[in-house]
Scaffold this motif. Structure first.
Motif, PDB file in Angstrom:
ATOM      1  N   ASN A   4       0.859  -1.177   0.000  1.00 43.89           N
ATOM      2  CA  ASN A   4       0.000   0.000   0.000  1.00 43.89           C
ATOM      3  C   ASN A   4       0.898   1.230   0.000  1.00 43.89           C
ATOM      4  N   GLU A   5       0.761   2.084  -1.005  1.00 42.82           N
ATOM      5  CA  GLU A   5       1.671   3.205  -1.184  1.00 42.82           C
ATOM      6  C   GLU A   5       0.922   4.518  -1.327  1.00 42.82           C
ATOM      7  N   ILE A   6       1.576   5.595  -0.933  1.00 48.44           N
ATOM      8  CA  ILE A   6       1.132   6.941  -1.275  1.00 48.44           C
ATOM      9  C   ILE A   6       2.181   7.468  -2.231  1.00 48.44           C
ATOM     10  N   THR A   7       1.746   7.852  -3.431  1.00 46.74           N
ATOM     11  CA  THR A   7       2.681   8.270  -4.468  1.00 46.74           C
ATOM     12  C   THR A   7       2.330   9.666  -4.978  1.00 46.74           C
ATOM     13  N   ALA A   8       3.312  10.336  -5.542  1.00 52.01           N
ATOM     14  CA  ALA A   8       3.085  11.643  -6.156  1.00 52.01           C
ATOM     15  C   ALA A   8       2.577  11.477  -7.582  1.00 52.01           C
ATOM     16  N   GLU A   9       2.860  10.313  -8.175  1.00 52.77           N
ATOM     17  CA  GLU A   9       2.415  10.071  -9.549  1.00 52.77           C
ATOM     18  C   GLU A   9       2.296   8.576  -9.798  1.00 52.77           C
ATOM     19  N   LEU A  10       1.590   8.256 -10.855  1.00 52.55           N
ATOM     20  CA  LEU A  10       1.452   6.883 -11.321  1.00 52.55           C
ATOM     21  C   LEU A  10       1.746   6.903 -12.811  1.00 52.55           C
ATOM     22  N   GLU A  11       2.827   6.257 -13.205  1.00 54.19           N
ATOM     23  CA  GLU A  11       3.248   6.243 -14.605  1.00 54.19           C
ATOM     24  C   GLU A  11       3.006   4.860 -15.213  1.00 54.19           C
ATOM     25  N   THR A 135      -2.501   5.544  -3.331  1.00 53.30           N
ATOM     26  CA  THR A 135      -3.213   6.817  -3.484  1.00 53.30           C
ATOM     27  C   THR A 135      -2.241   7.798  -4.109  1.00 53.30           C
ATOM     28  N   VAL A 136      -2.734   8.580  -5.075  1.00 55.78           N
ATOM     29  CA  VAL A 136      -1.927   9.633  -5.668  1.00 55.78           C
ATOM     30  C   VAL A 136      -2.278  10.930  -4.947  1.00 55.78           C
ATOM     31  N   LYS A 137      -1.306  11.517  -4.274  1.00 48.09           N
ATOM     32  CA  LYS A 137      -1.531  12.754  -3.513  1.00 48.09           C
ATOM     33  C   LYS A 137      -0.793  13.904  -4.141  1.00 48.09           C
TER      34      LYS A 137
END
Length: 137
Positions: A4-11, A135-137
């Motif tokens: 489970n991650e919180i990321t700034a982006e999803l590529e 989640t992208v934050k």
């Protein structure tokens, strides 16, 4: 265990995404890229609290990230939008001005077929199916 991650982006530049579900109230939107010969898992993105959508139904590649303040000003000005506190402008591409105004998008990779229910409806927490979530934050 599900990552489970919180990321700034999803590529996901080499995947084909399509809109697969929209809630009756049009406030939830699902994008999905299926498993393929080069990708083992289905990748799904859920936008909740959607207030505006500017994207085609099918996109080649995804570069999901929150718009910077200048990008937000430019896009909201072009589309005559007001973004409420707690919502963001989420860009979908590096080549096009495609975006969604929503709360923070959720994503998941799962061992699911094209016709299976969305991860966030039926499979959250099922470690034998869901590989990773974020989640992208």
């Amino acid at each position: 265990m599900i990552r489970n991650e919180i990321t700034a982006e999803l590529e996901a530049p080499d995947r084909l995404f399509q809109i697969t579900h929209v809630s009756r109230t049009h406030t939830q939107l699902w994008l999905q890229a299926d498993a393929s010969s080069t990708h083992e898992y289905r990748l799904e993105v859920l936008f909740q609290d959607v207030t505006y959508l500017c994207t085609p139904f099918v996109l080649r590649g995804l570069s999901l990230r929150r718009a910077h303040p200048e990008q937000t000003r430019r896009l909201t000005g072009l589309h005559d939008l007001a973004v409420e506190p707690g919502w963001g402008v989420y860009l979908l591409s590096r080549s096009h001005d495609w975006f969604v105004v929503s709360s923070s998008p959720l994503w998941a990779e799962a061992k699911l077929s094209y016709s299976a229910e969305p991860v966030f409806w039926s499979y959250t927490g099922k470690e034998d199916i869901v590989v990773s979530m974020g989640t992208v934050k």
